[in-house]
Write a protein that holds these residues in place. Structure first.
Motif, PDB file in Angstrom:
ATOM      1  N   PRO A   1       7.879  19.238  -8.162  1.00 43.55           N
ATOM      2  CA  PRO A   1       7.943  18.040  -8.501  1.00 43.55           C
ATOM      3  C   PRO A   1       9.234  17.473  -8.563  1.00 43.55           C
ATOM      4  O   PRO A   1      10.168  18.055  -8.857  1.00 43.55           O
ATOM      5  CB  PRO A   1       7.353  18.177 -10.510  1.00 43.55           C
ATOM      6  CG  PRO A   1       7.295  18.772 -10.959  1.00 43.55           C
ATOM      7  CD  PRO A   1       7.561  20.439  -9.377  1.00 43.55           C
ATOM      8  N   GLY A   2       8.767  15.720  -8.458  1.00 44.10           N
ATOM      9  CA  GLY A   2      10.335  14.988  -7.107  1.00 44.10           C
ATOM     10  C   GLY A   2      11.158  15.500  -6.409  1.00 44.10           C
ATOM     11  O   GLY A   2      11.312  14.914  -5.862  1.00 44.10           O
ATOM     12  N   ASP A   3      10.472  16.358  -5.724  1.00 44.98           N
ATOM     13  CA  ASP A   3       9.908  16.916  -3.922  1.00 44.98           C
ATOM     14  C   ASP A   3       9.264  14.924  -3.184  1.00 44.98           C
ATOM     15  O   ASP A   3       8.551  14.832  -3.762  1.00 44.98           O
ATOM     16  CB  ASP A   3       9.520  17.643  -3.624  1.00 44.98           C
ATOM     17  CG  ASP A   3      10.632  18.872  -4.048  1.00 44.98           C
ATOM     18  OD1 ASP A   3      11.256  18.548  -4.279  1.00 44.98           O
ATOM     19  OD2 ASP A   3       9.372  20.123  -3.923  1.00 44.98           O
ATOM     20  N   HIS A   4      10.454  15.421  -2.154  1.00 47.48           N
ATOM     21  CA  HIS A   4      10.037  14.221  -0.892  1.00 47.48           C
ATOM     22  C   HIS A   4       9.539  15.005  -0.010  1.00 47.48           C
ATOM     23  O   HIS A   4       9.503  15.446   0.769  1.00 47.48           O
ATOM     24  CB  HIS A   4      11.007  13.510  -0.599  1.00 47.48           C
ATOM     25  CG  HIS A   4      11.277  11.865  -1.633  1.00 47.48           C
ATOM     26  ND1 HIS A   4      11.125  10.598  -1.542  1.00 47.48           N
ATOM     27  CD2 HIS A   4      12.364  12.363  -2.935  1.00 47.48           C
ATOM     28  CE1 HIS A   4      11.004  10.406  -2.790  1.00 47.48           C
ATOM     29  NE2 HIS A   4      12.168  11.263  -3.324  1.00 47.48           N
ATOM     30  N   VAL A   5       7.709  14.451   0.156  1.00 43.84           N
ATOM     31  CA  VAL A   5       7.117  15.342   1.110  1.00 43.84           C
ATOM     32  C   VAL A   5       6.563  14.664   1.834  1.00 43.84           C
ATOM     33  O   VAL A   5       6.189  13.327   1.913  1.00 43.84           O
ATOM     34  CB  VAL A   5       6.120  16.032   0.043  1.00 43.84           C
ATOM     35  CG1 VAL A   5       4.836  17.073   1.902  1.00 43.84           C
ATOM     36  CG2 VAL A   5       6.210  17.221  -0.829  1.00 43.84           C
ATOM     37  N   VAL A   6       6.685  15.228   3.469  1.00 41.95           N
ATOM     38  CA  VAL A   6       6.253  14.239   4.800  1.00 41.95           C
ATOM     39  C   VAL A   6       5.233  15.006   4.689  1.00 41.95           C
ATOM     40  O   VAL A   6       4.796  16.006   5.683  1.00 41.95           O
ATOM     41  CB  VAL A   6       6.952  14.477   6.010  1.00 41.95           C
ATOM     42  CG1 VAL A   6       6.928  14.062   6.943  1.00 41.95           C
ATOM     43  CG2 VAL A   6       8.505  14.071   4.817  1.00 41.95           C
ATOM     44  N   VAL A   7       3.996  14.333   5.484  1.00 41.51           N
ATOM     45  CA  VAL A   7       2.381  14.444   6.089  1.00 41.51           C
ATOM     46  C   VAL A   7       2.106  13.857   6.997  1.00 41.51           C
ATOM     47  O   VAL A   7       2.256  12.574   7.160  1.00 41.51           O
ATOM     48  CB  VAL A   7       1.267  14.577   4.204  1.00 41.51           C
ATOM     49  CG1 VAL A   7       0.456  14.901   4.760  1.00 41.51           C
ATOM     50  CG2 VAL A   7       2.174  15.263   2.979  1.00 41.51           C
ATOM     51  N   PHE A   8       1.704  14.764   7.740  1.00 43.71           N
ATOM     52  CA  PHE A   8       1.288  13.666   9.098  1.00 43.71           C
ATOM     53  C   PHE A   8       0.423  13.991   9.198  1.00 43.71           C
ATOM     54  O   PHE A   8      -0.670  15.123   8.701  1.00 43.71           O
ATOM     55  CB  PHE A   8       1.635  15.133  10.984  1.00 43.71           C
ATOM     56  CG  PHE A   8       3.521  14.538  10.755  1.00 43.71           C
ATOM     57  CD1 PHE A   8       3.937  13.656  11.890  1.00 43.71           C
ATOM     58  CD2 PHE A   8       4.092  15.023   9.726  1.00 43.71           C
ATOM     59  CE1 PHE A   8       4.609  13.362  12.174  1.00 43.71           C
ATOM     60  CE2 PHE A   8       5.606  14.715  10.444  1.00 43.71           C
ATOM     61  CZ  PHE A   8       6.229  14.135  10.941  1.00 43.71           C
ATOM     62  N   CYS A   9      -0.519  13.283   9.550  1.00 40.53           N
ATOM     63  CA  CYS A   9      -2.260  12.984   9.425  1.00 40.53           C
ATOM     64  C   CYS A   9      -2.680  12.358  10.521  1.00 40.53           C
ATOM     65  O   CYS A   9      -2.354  11.269  11.458  1.00 40.53           O
ATOM     66  CB  CYS A   9      -2.840  12.236   8.019  1.00 40.53           C
ATOM     67  SG  CYS A   9      -2.093  12.274   6.811  1.00 40.53           S
ATOM     68  N   LEU A  10      -4.106  12.341  11.343  1.00 38.38           N
ATOM     69  CA  LEU A  10      -4.996  11.759  12.283  1.00 38.38           C
ATOM     70  C   LEU A  10      -5.925  10.350  11.346  1.00 38.38           C
ATOM     71  O   LEU A  10      -6.313  11.350  10.916  1.00 38.38           O
ATOM     72  CB  LEU A  10      -5.968  13.294  12.789  1.00 38.38           C
ATOM     73  CG  LEU A  10      -5.576  14.389  13.509  1.00 38.38           C
ATOM     74  CD1 LEU A  10      -6.637  15.494  13.557  1.00 38.38           C
ATOM     75  CD2 LEU A  10      -5.008  13.532  14.641  1.00 38.38           C
ATOM     76  N   GLY A  11      -4.642   9.966  12.087  1.00 39.70           N
ATOM     77  CA  GLY A  11      -5.223   7.781  10.765  1.00 39.70           C
ATOM     78  C   GLY A  11      -4.957   8.088   9.602  1.00 39.70           C
ATOM     79  O   GLY A  11      -4.962   9.142   9.239  1.00 39.70           O
ATOM     80  N   THR A  12      -5.436   6.414   8.892  1.00 41.21           N
ATOM     81  CA  THR A  12      -4.581   6.713   7.611  1.00 41.21           C
ATOM     82  C   THR A  12      -5.823   6.891   6.968  1.00 41.21           C
ATOM     83  O   THR A  12      -5.706   6.971   5.921  1.00 41.21           O
ATOM     84  CB  THR A  12      -4.790   5.435   7.677  1.00 41.21           C
ATOM     85  OG1 THR A  12      -5.959   4.304   8.606  1.00 41.21           O
ATOM     86  CG2 THR A  12      -3.695   4.685   8.755  1.00 41.21           C
ATOM     87  N   ILE A  13      -6.932   6.510   7.048  1.00 40.51           N
ATOM     88  CA  ILE A  13      -9.027   7.409   6.358  1.00 40.51           C
ATOM     89  C   ILE A  13      -7.847   8.649   6.186  1.00 40.51           C
ATOM     90  O   ILE A  13      -8.594   9.012   4.912  1.00 40.51           O
ATOM     91  CB  ILE A  13      -9.888   7.552   7.437  1.00 40.51           C
ATOM     92  CG1 ILE A  13      -9.879   6.160   7.559  1.00 40.51           C
ATOM     93  CG2 ILE A  13     -10.516   8.207   6.524  1.00 40.51           C
ATOM     94  CD1 ILE A  13     -11.331   6.055   8.801  1.00 40.51           C
TER      95      ILE A  13
END
Length: 447
Positions: free
Chosen positions: A425-437
């Motif tokens: 909790p409190g971490d900032h996590v960077v997530v990569f996704c194929l498109g906004t969906i």
């Protein structure tokens, strides 16, 4: 969510198309029916020919039940008026596109919220910041800093000198590897890579890393011979050019070439002595040579014409400039621009839509960024106490295919993750996704 978009221009149309794919309840308003016809038959949304600044028209559109009202008309004052009316008629949240930097000053935020305008979007300012970030290093296509630079995303194109070509990522990586390959753009395909994938010649590869390892990324990408950017030439004296000139670091020397004399005089008033204003046609190669383009480190094309910007950057590349940036507002031209290898691409629609999109997410998302060349997006989530993402190591999380965690920031420090990493909790996590969906699918892990 019920979302009303006022203004079927470039930004409004792009946003409506984006959101309609997610089965949101979208209403697109515009006074000109011809702006709405191409959308009404091809996308899952409702179009309304009406004035967004008319109280009766807003009521008929159901603004009182709207979760989000977005005003992105060309006229800033109409956007502000529409948002004020919408909020007072019952809209839960309002967003206005503006052209005045003064409105964004922190001291004015509470004032506009009292009037009924919750958020302000200034596309030219967002685009200018993107240009300056991409210009800082001539070998970088796209650059994004998370939490003040604790974690950095770098996009760069693989040339013959790259040291990491044709090797499975599982062999490149390890527990002490100082980077994570989070996305690969190959031709028309975007890949969220797994261990068996390989980096190939001419791929655009997106890395996450920490600042101290940027020189290492540059080395393995084979870009050590690319010059540092100090001398910059901008073609076109647009509002984006003005903001870019105001944001460039002091060590950069800047020239702006603008063919309209009255605009040149205005630029002289707006900008300080660090920026040299030249009255002339930036398409005239003799003029560019005379003004020292061959000694320029970066060339930025910011005219109102996408084709002109692409061709100008192509010409600059052919005379040896390693760093070029083109404003390409026609989405259909982005793929062509990449195939011509012209350098970094700036698109206000994509940048603005990314900023607005994050307002729709239920999780605590502080940033959403579209990767211009790739059909992929990056989202920065703040982890809540008790959220699903904290229950298991990343390898056991069951993240959907087409998504990957690029890294996290914990107590201000950037950390690259492995399958065994536990998110707290409190971490900032960077997530990569194929498109906004895909972002919507990932969101449930952070709620």
């Amino acid at each position: 969510m019920k979302i009303i978009i006022a203004g079927a221009g470039d930004v409004g149309t792009h946003l409506a198309k984006l959101l309609s794919r997610e089965k949101q309840d979208i209403i697109l308003m515009d006074e000109k029916e011809e702006n709405l016809i191409p959308l009404s038959n091809n996308f899952d949304l409702l179009t309304v020919t009406a004035s967004p600044t008319s109280i009766s028209n807003l009521k008929e559109a159901g603004v009182g039940q709207a979760d989000l009202f977005i005003a992105v008309m060309p006229d800033e004052s109409r956007n502000m008026t529409a948002c004020m009316l919408a909020r007072n008629l019952g809209a839960q949240k309002t967003v206005a596109r503006i052209d005045n930097y003064e409105y964004l000053l922190p001291r004015n935020k509470e004032f506009f919220q009292k009037l009924g305008v919750d958020s302000l979007i200034y596309p030219e300012m967002l685009a200018a910041k993107e240009i300056v970030l991409s210009m800082r290093m001539s070998w970088v296509r796209q650059w994004w800093e998370v939490c003040g630079g604790a974690l950095i995303m770098v996009g760069t194109k693989m040339r013959e000198k790259a040291q990491i070509l044709n090797i499975p990522l599982s062999e490149l990586g390890g527990p002490n590897t100082p980077y994570h390959v989070v996305a690969i753009k190959r031709g028309n395909e975007t890949i969220i890579p797994r261990g068996e994938d390989r980096i190939k010649l001419h791929d655009i590869v997106y890395f996450t890393t920490t600042r101290k390892y940027i020189p290492y990324i540059r080395e393995i990408a084979g870009k050590e011979d690319y010059p540092d950017v100090r001398r910059v030439m901008i073609m076109g004296g647009s509002r984006i050019a003005v903001r870019t000139a105001q944001y460039v670091p002091d060590y950069m020397q800047l020239k702006i070439i603008e063919k309209d004399l009255n605009r040149c005089n205005r630029l002289t008033e707006l900008l300080d002595d660090r920026t040299l204003i030249i009255n002339g046609d930036g398409r005239d190669m003799d003029l560019l040579v005379e003004e020292g383009i061959k000694n320029t480190d970066a060339f930025v094309a910011l005219t109102g014409n996408s084709e002109t910007n692409i061709l100008a950057c192509l010409a600059a590349k052919r005379i040896g400039i390693s760093k070029t940036v083109a404003e390409v507002e026609n989405n259909d031209y982005i793929g062509m621009a990449e195939s011509l290898d012209i350098g970094s691409i700036i698109n206000k629609k994509l940048i603005t839509a990314s900023h607005i999109y994050q307002m729709m997410l239920d999780a605590d998302v502080s940033n959403v960024k579209s990767l211009t060349f790739a059909n992929a997006d990056v989202a920065e989530f703040t982890v809540k106490e008790g959220s699903r993402i904290t229950k298991y190591p990343i390898k056991d999380m069951g993240l959907p295919k087409g998504a990957t965690i690029g890294g996290l920031i914990r107590q201000g420090e950037g950390i690259l993750v492995t399958g065994n990493t536990m998110i707290l909790p409190g971490d900032h996590v960077v997530v990569f996704c194929l498109g906004t969906i895909m972002i919507k699918k990932i969101e449930k892990f952070f709620n």
